[in-house]
Scaffold this motif. Structure first.
Motif, PDB file in Angstrom:
ATOM      1  N   SER A 430       0.847  -1.165   0.331  1.00  0.00           N
ATOM      2  CA  SER A 430      -0.444   0.118   0.278  1.00  0.00           C
ATOM      3  C   SER A 430       1.227   1.182  -0.112  1.00  0.00           C
ATOM      4  O   SER A 430       1.058   2.056   1.276  1.00  0.00           O
ATOM      5  CB  SER A 430      -1.206   0.121   1.286  1.00  0.00           C
ATOM      6  N   PRO A 431       1.759   1.298  -0.838  1.00  0.00           N
ATOM      7  CA  PRO A 431       2.123   2.850  -1.013  1.00  0.00           C
ATOM      8  C   PRO A 431       1.892   4.130  -1.284  1.00  0.00           C
ATOM      9  O   PRO A 431       0.832   4.268  -2.382  1.00  0.00           O
ATOM     10  CB  PRO A 431       2.874   2.976  -2.916  1.00  0.00           C
ATOM     11  N   VAL A 432       2.227   5.255   0.044  1.00  0.00           N
ATOM     12  CA  VAL A 432       1.554   5.855  -0.269  1.00  0.00           C
ATOM     13  C   VAL A 432       2.908   7.276   0.043  1.00  0.00           C
ATOM     14  O   VAL A 432       3.713   6.795   0.350  1.00  0.00           O
ATOM     15  CB  VAL A 432       0.598   6.166   1.091  1.00  0.00           C
ATOM     16  N   ARG A 433       1.960   8.544  -0.335  1.00  0.00           N
ATOM     17  CA  ARG A 433       3.246   9.139  -0.139  1.00  0.00           C
ATOM     18  C   ARG A 433       3.030  10.696   1.088  1.00  0.00           C
ATOM     19  O   ARG A 433       2.089  10.503   1.014  1.00  0.00           O
ATOM     20  CB  ARG A 433       3.513  10.265  -1.709  1.00  0.00           C
ATOM     21  N   GLY A 434       4.251  10.189   1.888  1.00  0.00           N
ATOM     22  CA  GLY A 434       3.966  11.798   3.025  1.00  0.00           C
ATOM     23  C   GLY A 434       4.925  11.127   3.328  1.00  0.00           C
ATOM     24  O   GLY A 434       6.301  10.631   3.492  1.00  0.00           O
ATOM     25  N   ARG A 435       5.620  11.607   5.401  1.00  0.00           N
ATOM     26  CA  ARG A 435       5.897  10.826   6.121  1.00  0.00           C
ATOM     27  C   ARG A 435       5.871  10.010   6.793  1.00  0.00           C
ATOM     28  O   ARG A 435       4.771   9.606   7.953  1.00  0.00           O
ATOM     29  CB  ARG A 435       6.074  12.374   7.051  1.00  0.00           C
ATOM     30  N   ARG A 436       6.476   8.301   6.942  1.00  0.00           N
ATOM     31  CA  ARG A 436       6.178   7.490   7.557  1.00  0.00           C
ATOM     32  C   ARG A 436       5.535   7.552   9.296  1.00  0.00           C
ATOM     33  O   ARG A 436       4.882   7.065   9.597  1.00  0.00           O
ATOM     34  CB  ARG A 436       7.175   6.707   7.614  1.00  0.00           C
ATOM     35  N   SER A 472      -7.950  -2.350   9.747  1.00  0.00           N
ATOM     36  CA  SER A 472      -8.359  -3.471   8.483  1.00  0.00           C
ATOM     37  C   SER A 472      -8.001  -2.195   7.386  1.00  0.00           C
ATOM     38  O   SER A 472      -8.553  -1.596   7.665  1.00  0.00           O
ATOM     39  CB  SER A 472      -9.842  -3.830   8.968  1.00  0.00           C
ATOM     40  N   ALA A 473      -7.634  -2.731   6.329  1.00  0.00           N
ATOM     41  CA  ALA A 473      -7.160  -1.235   5.273  1.00  0.00           C
ATOM     42  C   ALA A 473      -7.645  -2.314   3.982  1.00  0.00           C
ATOM     43  O   ALA A 473      -7.597  -3.721   4.202  1.00  0.00           O
ATOM     44  CB  ALA A 473      -5.720  -1.891   5.262  1.00  0.00           C
ATOM     45  N   ARG A 474      -7.579  -2.264   2.794  1.00  0.00           N
ATOM     46  CA  ARG A 474      -8.653  -2.077   1.849  1.00  0.00           C
ATOM     47  C   ARG A 474      -7.943  -1.137   0.992  1.00  0.00           C
ATOM     48  O   ARG A 474      -8.376  -0.223   1.115  1.00  0.00           O
ATOM     49  CB  ARG A 474     -10.000  -2.587   1.813  1.00  0.00           C
ATOM     50  N   HIS A 475      -8.070  -1.538  -0.569  1.00  0.00           N
ATOM     51  CA  HIS A 475      -7.463  -1.160  -1.807  1.00  0.00           C
ATOM     52  C   HIS A 475      -9.140  -0.359  -2.130  1.00  0.00           C
ATOM     53  O   HIS A 475      -9.716  -1.244  -2.566  1.00  0.00           O
ATOM     54  CB  HIS A 475      -6.126  -1.202  -2.565  1.00  0.00           C
ATOM     55  N   GLN A 479      -7.796   4.796  -3.913  1.00  0.00           N
ATOM     56  CA  GLN A 479      -7.333   4.596  -2.731  1.00  0.00           C
ATOM     57  C   GLN A 479      -6.962   3.480  -1.358  1.00  0.00           C
ATOM     58  O   GLN A 479      -7.184   2.623  -1.714  1.00  0.00           O
ATOM     59  CB  GLN A 479      -8.860   5.667  -2.250  1.00  0.00           C
ATOM     60  N   LEU A 480      -6.273   4.442  -0.501  1.00  0.00           N
ATOM     61  CA  LEU A 480      -6.066   3.649   0.258  1.00  0.00           C
ATOM     62  C   LEU A 480      -7.024   3.883   1.457  1.00  0.00           C
ATOM     63  O   LEU A 480      -6.772   4.716   2.065  1.00  0.00           O
ATOM     64  CB  LEU A 480      -4.490   2.926   1.001  1.00  0.00           C
ATOM     65  N   LEU A 481      -8.029   3.303   2.262  1.00  0.00           N
ATOM     66  CA  LEU A 481      -8.836   3.149   2.933  1.00  0.00           C
ATOM     67  C   LEU A 481      -8.695   1.931   4.791  1.00  0.00           C
ATOM     68  O   LEU A 481      -8.772   0.908   4.322  1.00  0.00           O
ATOM     69  CB  LEU A 481     -10.124   2.576   2.706  1.00  0.00           C
ATOM     70  N   ALA A 541     -15.923   4.348  15.355  1.00  0.00           N
ATOM     71  CA  ALA A 541     -15.015   3.841  14.170  1.00  0.00           C
ATOM     72  C   ALA A 541     -14.730   5.270  13.179  1.00  0.00           C
ATOM     73  O   ALA A 541     -15.164   6.236  13.017  1.00  0.00           O
ATOM     74  CB  ALA A 541     -16.242   3.066  13.344  1.00  0.00           C
ATOM     75  N   PHE A 542     -13.304   5.019  12.719  1.00  0.00           N
ATOM     76  CA  PHE A 542     -12.962   5.759  12.139  1.00  0.00           C
ATOM     77  C   PHE A 542     -12.035   4.906  10.737  1.00  0.00           C
ATOM     78  O   PHE A 542     -11.642   4.591  11.113  1.00  0.00           O
ATOM     79  CB  PHE A 542     -11.363   6.430  12.876  1.00  0.00           C
ATOM     80  N   VAL A 543     -11.853   6.425   9.552  1.00  0.00           N
ATOM     81  CA  VAL A 543     -11.218   5.928   8.589  1.00  0.00           C
ATOM     82  C   VAL A 543     -10.722   6.798   8.048  1.00  0.00           C
ATOM     83  O   VAL A 543     -10.767   8.155   8.300  1.00  0.00           O
ATOM     84  CB  VAL A 543     -12.902   5.695   7.476  1.00  0.00           C
ATOM     85  N   ILE A 544      -9.063   5.873   7.651  1.00  0.00           N
ATOM     86  CA  ILE A 544      -8.258   7.049   6.848  1.00  0.00           C
ATOM     87  C   ILE A 544      -7.954   6.921   5.860  1.00  0.00           C
ATOM     88  O   ILE A 544      -7.830   6.003   5.203  1.00  0.00           O
ATOM     89  CB  ILE A 544      -6.610   7.086   8.332  1.00  0.00           C
ATOM     90  N   GLN A 545      -8.386   7.687   5.087  1.00  0.00           N
ATOM     91  CA  GLN A 545      -8.136   7.978   3.090  1.00  0.00           C
ATOM     92  C   GLN A 545      -6.908   8.541   2.488  1.00  0.00           C
ATOM     93  O   GLN A 545      -7.517   9.478   3.123  1.00  0.00           O
ATOM     94  CB  GLN A 545     -10.007   8.123   2.850  1.00  0.00           C
TER      95      GLN A 545
END
Length: 693
Positions: A430-436, A472-475, A479-481, A541-545
């Protein structure tokens, strides 16, 4: 009578010809609609001799009145006494109303006899009118009113005169249309000029840099751009490549935006470089425009360095607040490996004293001590990474690494409270751009909040109830949720609407700053994503998109170092500097076993004195010591010999990154405590190799 009638007809025609000639001259020289109307009426009255000439414009429903706009003659008061309409009814059946409705000239040859003129007969008699003509101005839906002439003679408007006057009305309609078109053009030109002046003033007075570029070449720059980019008064930005002012950290993203501009307005953050070398953070707003006939991009660039620094301070405050809340759990986490180390080492000593410790068993115990030391080091490293100020460049990384790291830090704190955490990762990277570290902070904040909520509610639940946190995480397309859900009391609707506000908290005093969720929301937004609290029947319940990146930057693989064999270093001289005598002696014994000649110092001053009299091939030094600390010692060593091999060993959380950034090179290494001897041996062996020429 026949001769008199002929003379009257001749005079009537001459009148019409005169009006036509003079009105044509007026039309040619006209610059204003209402001046033209006045001129036509004046020509009809003063030059042609009609008792009254007036022009009326038709007003819309419901009244449908005809309003006099211009008039001239000796009977002007007549207009004050009458009411004329172009609608159905008595006031609309006169010549004016009929002409406007029908679009045809309407003639009253004798006002005394024509029944259509009955409403105005008395007034006409008083002012000496005997005949009149009404001529429509305009055609069809463009008909705007009528032109009226009044004569003191009956039958004054014969067919030839009517044709001439109809021509005047037609010319007048065209003249009015042309003047209105010119007025609209002039108004548009004025508004455009005012708009250009207004926007020119806004651009020139704007404190932000405003640039226009085409394919990366600057075509326009406002005055503020020179100040923002540190250009002198005689230096122009026009013609320069835009990428010359983009820092390496943001260059890849800038190249992508220039090559493929996003549709619609775009807002992003970049690190830029001024012509004076100053590096600053900037907020850039971009949109497509046409500049001098070519497609271009308009950029508004705002220096947000101070705002970024304030945000960084707020982020750091939130981190430290989170660490404060986690302190008790972290103590417990560190106590576990330390307890195992103590039990193993004291048990080994006891059995060795009694002669019951076999070599194999001793090796197992020492291996256990090493493993638990590594476990403690990992906990400390997680704290170090989480607590530091994050100035690392943006990069593409696997988001699940941050998620797993946050879970690893907190999972040990959840177990004593009977709370379990389950992770369901996606099936691929799940590659994303930012700061780990920043994503790790967000996940840790959410997990920490869930921990508090479940811990607080447990007292009121059945004995067999256990808290549970599901991650949990899914594509989803690109987008990564990441979904974080607990089975606690949940978040009321009224509170959920405010939870991302700064300093808003529902925790009691001393347990929260109200910054955690606000900072988390900001961090996710800077990564181009969105953090949302969902309505849920049970629990929070929180979702990070987050937007998925196209590719992941590879991280170098690391292999466990192997300890050099005895005698690997010949008789190399190693100076060990540490105010902890036990640590220095243990390290000295290890190095002697490898064949080194070892000197030991407890302070920086003592170390410099030893080195001055007997220079070492490699210096291993701690940083925080009394009487001349490690940093001062390193500076002296580098002044003496810039190529002097130095290994810095530190357990100070902040110093590791600072020293690494300022001193670390191919002749200086920075290692964190607790130290891995195998790694240390490999570095010494590398430093003892002759420098490459």
């Amino acid at each position: 009578m026949t001769g008199q009638r002929a003379d009257d007809q001749t005079r009537s025609v001459n009148r019409a010809v005169t009006i036509l000639t003079r009105s044509t001259e007026a039309l040619v020289h006209a610059t204003d609609e209402y001046d033209l109307l006045d001129d036509i009426c004046r020509i009809g009255a003063e030059v042609a001799g009609y008792r009254l000439t007036w022009i009326g414009y038709a007003r819309p429903a419901p009244g449908k009145l005809v309003m006099p706009i211009a008039s001239a003659g000796t009977a002007l008061d007549y207009l004050d006494r009458i009411e004329v309409s172009w609608g159905e009814g008595e006031s609309g059946d006169g010549p004016t109303g009929v002409a406007i409705r029908s679009g045809q000239p309407c003639i009253v040859s004798d006002t005394e006899a024509d029944p259509r003129f009955a409403p105005w007969r008395d007034a006409a008699r008083e002012y000496g009118f005997r005949s009149t003509i009404a001529l429509p101005i305009g055609e069809g839906e463009a008909r705007i009113g009528a032109l009226m002439f009044y004569s003191e003679q009956p039958n004054a408007f014969d067919p030839l005169t009517v044709r001439l006057l109809t021509g005047i009305a037609g010319n007048l309609a065209h003249g009015i249309s042309a003047l209105r078109m010119k007025a609209r053009h002039d108004q548009t030109a004025r508004e455009l000029a005012e708009s250009e002046e207004r926007y020119r003033s806004l651009i020139e007075m704007a404190p932000d840099a405003i640039l226009v570029h085409s394919h990366g070449t600057i075509l326009f720059a406002n005055p503020a751009s020179s100040e923002v980019f540190g250009a002198g008064p005689d230096v122009t930005l026009v013609g320069r490549p835009l990428l010359d002012m983009v820092h390496d950290e943001s260059r890849t993203m800038a190249i992508s935006r220039i090559a493929e501009p996003p549709p619609g307005p775009y807002l992003g953050q970049y690190k830029l470089v001024g012509l004076d070398g100053r590096i600053f953070d900037a907020e850039v707003t971009a949109c497509a425009i046409t500049f001098r006939g070519m497609a271009a991009r308009l950029l508004t660039i705002r220096d947000i360095t101070e705002r970024t620094q304030a945000q960084d301070q707020m982020l750091q405050t939130a981190k430290l607040a989170t660490l404060g809340e986690m302190a008790a759990g972290l103590v417990h986490e560190l106590s576990q490996p330390l307890n195992i180390i103590r039990l193993a080492s004291e048990g080994a000593l006891m059995l060795i004293e009694r002669g019951k410790a076999t070599a194999e068993w001793q090796a197992q115990q020492f291996q256990l001590v090493a493993e638990q030391s590594e476990r403690a080091a990992e906990i400390i490293d997680d704290i170090r990474i989480f607590s530091r100020r994050d100035a690392t460049p943006l990069q593409v990384f696997d988001a699940m690494d941050s998620v797993k790291s946050a879970i690893d830090v907190l999972s040990g704190q959840l177990k004593p409270d009977g709370i379990t955490i389950e992770l369901t990762p996606p099936h691929r990277a799940s590659p994303v751009r930012g700061r780990r570290v920043q994503l790790e902070q967000v996940v840790m904040n959410l997990l920490n909040n869930a921990h508090h909520a479940l811990k607080d509610v447990k007292g009121g639940m059945p004995r067999d109830w256990n808290g549970k946190i599901s991650v949990s995480a899914r594509h989803d397309s690109n987008q990564l949720l990441i979904r974080i859900v607990d089975n606690g009391p949940g978040i009321p609707d009224a509170i959920r609407a405010r939870i991302f506000e700064p300093f808003f908290t529902t925790k009691e005093a001393g347990r929260g700053t109200g910054l955690g969720l606000s900072v988390s929301f900001t961090l996710i937004a800077t990564m181009g994503g969105h953090l949302q609290a969902l309505a849920s029947d049970s629990g929070a319940a929180f979702v990070i998109q987050l937007p998925l990146a196209h590719e992941m930057q590879p991280f170098p693989a690391s292999l466990p170092p192997c300890a050099p064999s005895h005698g690997a270093f010949g008789n190399a001289h190693v100076l060990v500097v540490d105010d902890e005598t036990a640590a220095a002696e243990s390290l000295g014994h290890y190095l002697k076993a490898l064949g080194c000649r070892v000197s030991v110092a407890g302070t920086g001053e003592e170390a410099w004195s030893l080195f001055s009299s007997d220079p070492a091939d490699v210096v291993i030094t701690d940083l925080r010591m009394p009487a001349g600390n490690g940093e001062e010692l390193v500076e002296k060593l580098r002044d003496f010999d810039p190529l002097q091999p130095i290994i810095i060993v530190t357990g100070h959380l902040g110093a590791t990154e600072r020293i690494a950034d300022s001193l670390q090179d191919d002749r200086c290494a920075v290692l964190k405590k607790p130290l891995a001897l195998g790694t240390l041996g490999e570095i010494i062996a590398e430093f003892l190799q002759p420098p490459a020429e």
